[in-house]
Design an enzyme around this catalytic site. Sequence first.
Site, PDB file in Angstrom:
ATOM      1  N   LYS A  12       4.632  -0.522  46.622  1.00 29.73           N
ATOM      2  CA  LYS A  12       4.322  -1.239  45.599  1.00 29.73           C
ATOM      3  C   LYS A  12       2.736  -1.271  45.221  1.00 29.73           C
ATOM      4  O   LYS A  12       1.987  -0.544  45.826  1.00 29.73           O
ATOM      5  CB  LYS A  12       4.418  -2.682  46.255  1.00 29.73           C
ATOM      6  CG  LYS A  12       6.041  -3.039  46.331  1.00 29.73           C
ATOM      7  CD  LYS A  12       6.080  -4.604  46.936  1.00 29.73           C
ATOM      8  CE  LYS A  12       7.403  -4.770  46.799  1.00 29.73           C
ATOM      9  NZ  LYS A  12       7.749  -6.274  47.243  1.00 29.73           N
ATOM     10  N   TYR A  53      13.386  -7.660  39.087  1.00 31.93           N
ATOM     11  CA  TYR A  53      13.657  -8.508  39.990  1.00 31.93           C
ATOM     12  C   TYR A  53      14.417  -9.886  39.547  1.00 31.93           C
ATOM     13  O   TYR A  53      14.487 -10.926  39.927  1.00 31.93           O
ATOM     14  CB  TYR A  53      12.270  -9.082  40.771  1.00 31.93           C
ATOM     15  CG  TYR A  53      11.778  -8.359  41.765  1.00 31.93           C
ATOM     16  CD1 TYR A  53      12.263  -8.231  43.006  1.00 31.93           C
ATOM     17  CD2 TYR A  53      10.432  -7.711  41.574  1.00 31.93           C
ATOM     18  CE1 TYR A  53      11.659  -7.461  43.992  1.00 31.93           C
ATOM     19  CE2 TYR A  53       9.777  -6.956  42.563  1.00 31.93           C
ATOM     20  CZ  TYR A  53      10.450  -6.883  43.665  1.00 31.93           C
ATOM     21  OH  TYR A  53       9.892  -6.061  44.752  1.00 31.93           O
ATOM     22  N   PHE A  67       8.162 -18.156  43.647  1.00 33.27           N
ATOM     23  CA  PHE A  67       7.501 -16.703  43.599  1.00 33.27           C
ATOM     24  C   PHE A  67       7.621 -15.898  42.492  1.00 33.27           C
ATOM     25  O   PHE A  67       6.944 -14.767  42.463  1.00 33.27           O
ATOM     26  CB  PHE A  67       7.499 -16.146  45.052  1.00 33.27           C
ATOM     27  CG  PHE A  67       8.997 -15.729  45.306  1.00 33.27           C
ATOM     28  CD1 PHE A  67       9.280 -14.409  44.819  1.00 33.27           C
ATOM     29  CD2 PHE A  67       9.890 -16.399  46.213  1.00 33.27           C
ATOM     30  CE1 PHE A  67      10.570 -13.911  45.125  1.00 33.27           C
ATOM     31  CE2 PHE A  67      11.013 -15.961  46.483  1.00 33.27           C
ATOM     32  CZ  PHE A  67      11.507 -14.650  45.905  1.00 33.27           C
ATOM     33  N   ARG A 112      15.508  -0.466  55.179  1.00 33.10           N
ATOM     34  CA  ARG A 112      15.102  -1.821  55.466  1.00 33.10           C
ATOM     35  C   ARG A 112      14.438  -2.156  56.930  1.00 33.10           C
ATOM     36  O   ARG A 112      13.446  -2.916  56.859  1.00 33.10           O
ATOM     37  CB  ARG A 112      16.235  -2.903  55.297  1.00 33.10           C
ATOM     38  CG  ARG A 112      17.073  -2.799  53.912  1.00 33.10           C
ATOM     39  CD  ARG A 112      16.156  -3.667  52.985  1.00 33.10           C
ATOM     40  NE  ARG A 112      15.922  -4.901  53.244  1.00 33.10           N
ATOM     41  CZ  ARG A 112      15.391  -5.805  52.420  1.00 33.10           C
ATOM     42  NH1 ARG A 112      14.931  -5.490  51.314  1.00 33.10           N
ATOM     43  NH2 ARG A 112      15.071  -7.105  52.893  1.00 33.10           N
ATOM     44  N   THR A 158      10.135  -9.381  55.355  1.00 31.92           N
ATOM     45  CA  THR A 158       9.298  -9.382  54.170  1.00 31.92           C
ATOM     46  C   THR A 158       7.968 -10.037  54.263  1.00 31.92           C
ATOM     47  O   THR A 158       7.268  -9.616  53.773  1.00 31.92           O
ATOM     48  CB  THR A 158      10.368 -10.545  53.133  1.00 31.92           C
ATOM     49  OG1 THR A 158      11.741 -10.043  53.063  1.00 31.92           O
ATOM     50  CG2 THR A 158       9.755 -10.727  51.751  1.00 31.92           C
ATOM     51  N   ARG A 188       5.582  -2.789  56.786  1.00 31.31           N
ATOM     52  CA  ARG A 188       5.013  -4.010  56.420  1.00 31.31           C
ATOM     53  C   ARG A 188       4.040  -4.585  57.466  1.00 31.31           C
ATOM     54  O   ARG A 188       3.117  -5.171  57.148  1.00 31.31           O
ATOM     55  CB  ARG A 188       6.099  -4.940  56.104  1.00 31.31           C
ATOM     56  CG  ARG A 188       6.584  -4.602  54.619  1.00 31.31           C
ATOM     57  CD  ARG A 188       7.899  -5.362  54.319  1.00 31.31           C
ATOM     58  NE  ARG A 188       8.475  -5.320  52.967  1.00 31.31           N
ATOM     59  CZ  ARG A 188       9.362  -5.726  52.649  1.00 31.31           C
ATOM     60  NH1 ARG A 188      10.211  -6.351  53.191  1.00 31.31           N
ATOM     61  NH2 ARG A 188       9.505  -5.773  51.100  1.00 31.31           N
ATOM     62  N   ASN A 224       3.424  -6.856  50.006  1.00 26.21           N
ATOM     63  CA  ASN A 224       3.983  -6.375  51.167  1.00 26.21           C
ATOM     64  C   ASN A 224       4.447  -4.932  51.159  1.00 26.21           C
ATOM     65  O   ASN A 224       5.166  -4.417  51.764  1.00 26.21           O
ATOM     66  CB  ASN A 224       5.224  -7.183  51.559  1.00 26.21           C
ATOM     67  CG  ASN A 224       6.213  -7.299  50.447  1.00 26.21           C
ATOM     68  OD1 ASN A 224       6.276  -6.380  49.553  1.00 26.21           O
ATOM     69  ND2 ASN A 224       7.325  -7.885  50.818  1.00 26.21           N
ATOM     70  N   HIS A 242       9.161  -1.571  48.619  1.00 32.88           N
ATOM     71  CA  HIS A 242      10.578  -2.471  48.386  1.00 32.88           C
ATOM     72  C   HIS A 242      11.491  -1.510  48.816  1.00 32.88           C
ATOM     73  O   HIS A 242      11.474  -0.185  48.570  1.00 32.88           O
ATOM     74  CB  HIS A 242      10.388  -2.378  46.820  1.00 32.88           C
ATOM     75  CG  HIS A 242      12.132  -2.904  46.499  1.00 32.88           C
ATOM     76  ND1 HIS A 242      12.657  -4.077  46.186  1.00 32.88           N
ATOM     77  CD2 HIS A 242      13.043  -2.184  46.085  1.00 32.88           C
ATOM     78  CE1 HIS A 242      13.857  -4.305  46.167  1.00 32.88           C
ATOM     79  NE2 HIS A 242      14.022  -2.910  45.566  1.00 32.88           N
ATOM     80  N   GLU A 287      19.525  -0.897  41.052  1.00 30.59           N
ATOM     81  CA  GLU A 287      18.109  -0.308  41.073  1.00 30.59           C
ATOM     82  C   GLU A 287      17.858   1.045  40.638  1.00 30.59           C
ATOM     83  O   GLU A 287      16.990   1.470  40.146  1.00 30.59           O
ATOM     84  CB  GLU A 287      17.471  -0.820  42.267  1.00 30.59           C
ATOM     85  CG  GLU A 287      17.194  -2.243  42.467  1.00 30.59           C
ATOM     86  CD  GLU A 287      17.007  -2.810  43.976  1.00 30.59           C
ATOM     87  OE1 GLU A 287      16.845  -3.944  44.073  1.00 30.59           O
ATOM     88  OE2 GLU A 287      16.633  -1.926  44.750  1.00 30.59           O
TER      89      GLU A 287
HETATM   90  N1  UDP Z   1       8.144 -12.486  47.770  1.00 37.17           N
HETATM   91  C1  UDP Z   1       7.211 -13.540  47.725  1.00 37.17           C
HETATM   92  N2  UDP Z   1       7.150 -14.779  48.415  1.00 37.17           N
HETATM   93  C2  UDP Z   1       8.495 -14.967  49.132  1.00 37.17           C
HETATM   94  C3  UDP Z   1       9.491 -14.122  49.054  1.00 37.17           C
HETATM   95  C4  UDP Z   1       9.172 -13.044  48.516  1.00 37.17           C
HETATM   96  O1  UDP Z   1       6.189 -13.261  47.189  1.00 37.17           O
HETATM   97  O2  UDP Z   1       8.412 -16.176  49.861  1.00 37.17           O
HETATM   98  C5  UDP Z   1       8.190 -11.389  46.990  1.00 37.17           C
HETATM   99  C6  UDP Z   1       7.773 -10.006  48.193  1.00 37.17           C
HETATM  100  O3  UDP Z   1       7.030  -9.218  47.429  1.00 37.17           O
HETATM  101  C7  UDP Z   1       9.145  -9.520  48.495  1.00 37.17           C
HETATM  102  C8  UDP Z   1       9.839  -9.841  46.930  1.00 37.17           C
HETATM  103  O4  UDP Z   1       9.413 -11.141  46.545  1.00 37.17           O
HETATM  104  O5  UDP Z   1       9.131  -8.127  48.679  1.00 37.17           O
HETATM  105  C9  UDP Z   1      11.315  -9.820  46.802  1.00 37.17           C
HETATM  106  O6  UDP Z   1      12.026 -10.770  47.759  1.00 37.17           O
HETATM  107  P1  UDP Z   1      13.034 -10.431  48.714  1.00 37.17           P
HETATM  108  O7  UDP Z   1      13.363 -11.875  49.431  1.00 37.17           O
HETATM  109  O8  UDP Z   1      14.117  -9.769  48.133  1.00 37.17           O
HETATM  110  O9  UDP Z   1      12.360  -9.675  49.893  1.00 37.17           O
HETATM  111  P2  UDP Z   1      12.361  -8.134  50.304  1.00 37.17           P
HETATM  112  O10 UDP Z   1      13.921  -7.810  49.898  1.00 37.17           O
HETATM  113  O11 UDP Z   1      11.611  -7.377  49.395  1.00 37.17           O
HETATM  114  O12 UDP Z   1      12.202  -8.201  51.763  1.00 37.17           O
HETATM  115 MG    MG Z   2      14.974  -8.074  48.299  1.00 44.86          MG
END
Ligand code: UDP
Ligand code: MG
Length: 138
Positions: free
Chosen positions: A9, A49, A57, A85, A91, A102, A112, A115, A126
Amino acid sequence: MERTLVMVKPDAVRRNEVGEVIRRFEAAGLTIRALRMVCLERREAEGFYQVHRGRPFFESLTRFMSSGPTVAMVLEGPEAISRVRKLMGATDPAKAEPGTIRKDLATSIEQNAVHGSDSPESAAYEIPYFFSAVELCP
Ligand code: UDP
Ligand code: MG
């Protein structure tokens, strides 16, 4: 064999941590199948997204994701999706396990560092978002 879409990112790119992120995935045995730097337009970040459209968010996330270059790649290996993952961590970096990308690199739940696709269905959406068939080595 499984393939997953990973992005370094904009926050991690700005900190010159592209190599560190890729190093961790390669050290874990994942193979790079495709790789490129992309500067997402706001609309492109929103499309990537789209499952999060309507979340509180979403606006800030898509602004952040279009704030600078990202490095997109396809990684391949057995159970690549779940392994990536696990290497990424939770996250929210505050909740991420020690030793995860992370935990070690991210600065906030939004910024974070990385992705990774969360399911085969997500990966199927994706991967072609960034890479055409000819860019994916067989
Ligand atoms: N995100 C955020 N606030 C939140 C949850 C997610 O800013 O409360 C952002 C963060 O950058 C995250 C992305 O949105 O990586 C996508 O969210 P997701 O729940 O899919 O998390 P990930 O799969 O990336 O762990
Ligand atoms: Mg996600």
